[in-house]
Design an enzyme around this catalytic site. Sequence first.
Site, PDB file in Angstrom:
ATOM      1  N   LYS A   1      -0.466  20.495   8.026  1.00  0.00           N
ATOM      2  CA  LYS A   1       0.083  19.219   7.943  1.00  0.00           C
ATOM      3  C   LYS A   1       1.532  19.100   7.845  1.00  0.00           C
ATOM      4  O   LYS A   1       2.197  18.407   6.785  1.00  0.00           O
ATOM      5  CB  LYS A   1      -0.424  18.360   7.102  1.00  0.00           C
ATOM      6  CG  LYS A   1      -1.834  17.962   7.385  1.00  0.00           C
ATOM      7  CD  LYS A   1      -2.463  17.237   6.486  1.00  0.00           C
ATOM      8  CE  LYS A   1      -4.127  16.813   6.797  1.00  0.00           C
ATOM      9  NZ  LYS A   1      -4.789  15.916   5.763  1.00  0.00           N
TER      10      LYS A   1
ATOM     11  N   ASP B   1       0.861  -1.289   0.037  1.00  0.00           N
ATOM     12  CA  ASP B   1       0.002  -0.063   0.025  1.00  0.00           C
ATOM     13  C   ASP B   1       0.977   1.372   0.015  1.00  0.00           C
ATOM     14  O   ASP B   1       0.436   2.260   0.410  1.00  0.00           O
ATOM     15  CB  ASP B   1      -0.963  -0.013   1.332  1.00  0.00           C
ATOM     16  CG  ASP B   1      -0.166   0.072   2.483  1.00  0.00           C
ATOM     17  OD1 ASP B   1       1.056  -0.073   2.596  1.00  0.00           O
ATOM     18  OD2 ASP B   1      -0.956  -0.053   3.807  1.00  0.00           O
TER      19      ASP B   1
END
Length: 231
Positions: free
Chosen positions: A155, A108
């Site tokens: 972020k 992933d």
Amino acid sequence: MKAVILAGGYGKRLRPITEEIPKPLIPVLKRPIIEWQIEWLKGYGVEEFVICAGYLKEKIVEALGNGSRLGVRIGYVVEEEPLGTGGAIKNAEVFLRSEPGFFVINGDVITDLDPARLVSDGDEVIASIALVPLPSPYGIIDVDSEGNVVAFKEKPILESYWINAGVYYFKPKVFEYLPDVGDIERTAFPELARSRKLRGVKYRGVLWKSIDTHKDLEEAENLLRRKGLGG
């Protein structure tokens, strides 16, 4: 050199997509995650892949075949029941035991880091882990000594903290530490670390994204666009 792709997970947090499509085949900018991985590693000279497949394995085999479409060779090791990351690699031992070393990547992860930096010639080191700085899941607010808000950082990358990037290099001796069933992060890695046989390699300024949620898909596409990849 060979690379192992761990592609047996259920991808539960990406439902309902993963009810019909195994996680590694989820498209990111119209290309499946696993194809991004193969093309990346192929660019560093990896031409042979072992895919550890489990959930919806037949769809992965159908999509990739023997790898000729992508200019590589692909073989498959099937999990009849979930074995965990450590057990999955152990299950592929017959294809890897004779190699001087091999790469392993979680199914992933999309990245462009240089895997060659993980290769170690030292006799003591059995495994290497790629490390990337922790990307904060939240925006951060800077406040001065008087409590005034002075800046917003969306972020940011937290350079003081390092996380497992899900990309590894192993020597065959690692099979002595792998469980038949269980995750490598909870079994082999702690034991290797205690005996100083595990090396961490830090990567700064690389593209890296682990895709666990629907939001991660969007963020991965944005990262690739900023790199000028995928159209």
